[in-house]
Each structure stands twice: as C-alpha cells, then as structure tokens.
Scaffold this active site. Structure first.
Site, PDB file in Angstrom:
ATOM      1  N   TYR A 133       0.826  -1.214   0.000  1.00 26.90           N
ATOM      2  CA  TYR A 133       0.000   0.000   0.000  1.00 26.90           C
ATOM      3  C   TYR A 133       0.861   1.265   0.000  1.00 26.90           C
ATOM      4  O   TYR A 133       0.363   2.352  -0.277  1.00 26.90           O
ATOM      5  CB  TYR A 133      -0.922   0.052   1.225  1.00 26.90           C
ATOM      6  CG  TYR A 133      -1.931  -1.076   1.331  1.00 26.90           C
ATOM      7  CD1 TYR A 133      -2.181  -1.928   0.264  1.00 26.90           C
ATOM      8  CD2 TYR A 133      -2.629  -1.295   2.519  1.00 26.90           C
ATOM      9  CE1 TYR A 133      -3.103  -2.970   0.383  1.00 26.90           C
ATOM     10  CE2 TYR A 133      -3.551  -2.329   2.629  1.00 26.90           C
ATOM     11  CZ  TYR A 133      -3.779  -3.165   1.569  1.00 26.90           C
ATOM     12  OH  TYR A 133      -4.691  -4.184   1.689  1.00 26.90           O
ATOM     13  N   LYS A 157       1.180  -7.390   5.140  1.00 27.16           N
ATOM     14  CA  LYS A 157       1.209  -8.398   4.075  1.00 27.16           C
ATOM     15  C   LYS A 157       2.521  -8.359   3.301  1.00 27.16           C
ATOM     16  O   LYS A 157       3.074  -7.291   3.040  1.00 27.16           O
ATOM     17  CB  LYS A 157       0.036  -8.168   3.099  1.00 27.16           C
ATOM     18  CG  LYS A 157      -1.315  -8.038   3.799  1.00 27.16           C
ATOM     19  CD  LYS A 157      -2.460  -7.749   2.856  1.00 27.16           C
ATOM     20  CE  LYS A 157      -3.701  -7.347   3.615  1.00 27.16           C
ATOM     21  NZ  LYS A 157      -3.700  -5.957   4.081  1.00 27.16           N
TER      22      LYS A 157
END
Length: 311
Positions: A51, A76
């Site tokens: 992100y 992640k």
C-alpha cells in the site's frame, strides 16, 4: 464505546472482528484516520507493504496514544519478496515502528521477479506483470513459518488464495494459515470458498466489504429494505451480515464520521439482523447480482470463480 466482537484463530489468539482497512489511503489522511479509529475504539488495523503508506499508519498509531499491546496489526508480504520474506517484513516493522506483527499475510499467491524492472510491479517487454513462475508458494510459506519461529509475527495467513492456490501450500505446511483475506461482500460472497475455510479452521476476512467507491451495494433494494426495517444504515447491514457469519470485516475510510459509524454500525447490525435477513443477503449474488470489484491483471490462473480468464 461499544464492545467489538472477537473471533478465535486456530492458534488460540483472538482477532477483533472489525478492523480499519488502509488501502488507497493517502499519507496525511491515513495518519488521521488510524489515530481517529483507535481513539474511537478500533483495535485492529489492516495494512500492507504494497500500500506504500505504512510509515503513515505507524505515525497514526503513535499519535493515537493507544499502547501497542492493545492493537492488532496485520500486514502483508508483497509479490516481489516471496523469496525474501524476512527482508519485506523487516521493512514493514521499521515503517510501522513496531517490533512484531500480530498477523502477517501473503498478499497475493503470485511471486513476481525480485530482480525485475520495478520494485513493486515489474513488467515484461509485452507490458504484462513479470511473474516468477519458477518459485513455489510452498517455499514462500516455509519462510512465513520461520517468521513465527523467530517471534517477529504471532500468526501467519494468506490473502486472495483460492482452494487451488491453498492446495499448493497446505500439504507441506507446518502451520495452517490462520486467516484468508478476500474480496467478500453480498455481491461476491464466495460461499463455497468460505465453507472450505471454515472446514479447515481458517478465519475468512473481508476486504472491500462495502464494494468499491460508488458501489451499488449501498443502494441495493434488499439491503436498503433490511436497513429500514431495523432503523440502521445499509453499511451497517452489510458489515453486520459479514460479522454474523464469522467473517472479519475490514472497511476502509478516511472520513472520521464514517470510521466511527462503521464500527458502531457493525455492532448494531450484528445485534439486529435475523436469520431471514441473512438468508436474503446470502442469495443476492445467485439471483443475478454476482460482481467482483477487485481484479488485478495477474497473468496467472488464480483458480477463483467469477474471475475473467487470464490471457
């Protein structure tokens, strides 16, 4: 401040059933969003290396004043790091300003070329994403398991894994994934996949639970009717439906009022929805409304239903 329900994972840990999603949240916005969410009673923040905003998430956590020990933090592993799990994790820990994660997920079951022409999205000359077809997901998972053994993460899981992709890691896994984070909402309920996860003791998590920006979900006549029946908002119905089914909901917002209402509304939805409501929502996709909103152009067969054939 309402009490947030928790779900027990297969390693005995309890995950808050509502978390704040941070995908596509801009720098200054995500700092304020994370800080506001934690002050309002959220205790679960969902982030990712991919992100590109984990430093800001970390700053928001710091500004909230809530102790690290009270917050569930998920991140992640990005596709270009499948062969270098610890390296990616260490960057995430540094960016967030923490020394462990509660949950670490494999973001997509798609290893990309670690030496490609871009650190996030390496491309081939034909413009397709540069996938490392020689790398095995089972080897990624071994390195994920090592992070638990080293104490850098408390639990590990997966994201965007179909049954087909899970079967590439489960036969050799020492640690069964704790969760599988997927696009789950009334128009993409993935009932069979969710049933498979429950059978394996893997908790489903829902990203984009309200659909995408301008999503038709909030205007769906069945959802609106159920919301009116219970004097709650359509978003409360959708989020309550997920949590009632044992699915962790991860609504993303940077609007303070919406962040607060997503938390309190989910709890209201869980308490008010009845079996008939849940059955009606369960049937929406099969009645002709099936729709995915998130379908990146991965040049591999992910094994999902209702996904365009890869070319």
């Amino acid at each position: 401040m309402s009490s947030v329900p928790k779900f027990k994972l297969n390693n005995g840990m309890e995950i808050p059933a509502i978390g704040l999603g941070t995908w596509q949240s801009k720098s200054d916005e995500v700092i304020a969003a994370v800080s506001h969410a934690l002050k309002e009673g959220y205790r679960h923040i969902d982030c990712a290396w991919g992100y590109g905003n984990e430093k800001d998430v970390g700053e928001g956590i710091k500004q909230s004043g809530i102790p690290r020990s009270e917050i569930w933090i998920t991140s992640k592993l990005w596709g270009t790091y499948h062969s270098r799990v610890e390296e990616c994790l260490d960057q995430t820990l540094t960016n967030l300003g923490v020394d462990y994660l509660d949950l670490y997920l494999v973001h997509w079951p798609v290893p990309m070329n670690p030496k490609g022409n871009h650190p996030v999205f390496p491309l081939l000359p034909n413009g397709k994403r540069d996938v490392d077809h020689s790398w095995k997901l089972s080897d990624t998972w071994k390195q994920m398991e090592d992070m638990v053994k080293k104490g850098k993460v408390k639990a590990i899981g997966i994201s965007n894994f179909s049954v087909k992709k899970m079967e590439e890691i489960l036969p050799t896994a020492e640690i069964i994934p704790a969760t599988n984070q997927l696009e789950l909402h009334p128009y993409n309920p993935q009932h069979e996949l969710v049933a498979y996860l429950k059978e394996k003791g893997i908790v489903p998590q829902a990203y984009s639970p309200l659909g995408s920006t301008g999503s038709p979900l909030l205007k769906d006549e069945v959802i609106v009717e159920i919301a009116q029946k219970h004097s709650i908002q359509p978003a409360d119905v959708i989020l309550g439906w997920l949590v009632s089914k044992g699915i962790v909901a991860l609504p993303k917002s940077v609007t303070p009022a919406r962040i607060t209402s997503n938390l309190n509304g989910t709890i209201a939805g869980v308490s008010k929805l009845d079996k008939d409501d849940i059955a009606k929502i369960d049937g929406l996709a099969a009645a002709g409304k099936q729709k995915r909103f998130i379908m990146p152009p991965w040049p591999v067969d992910l094994g999902f239903d209702n996904w365009p054939p890869f070319v």
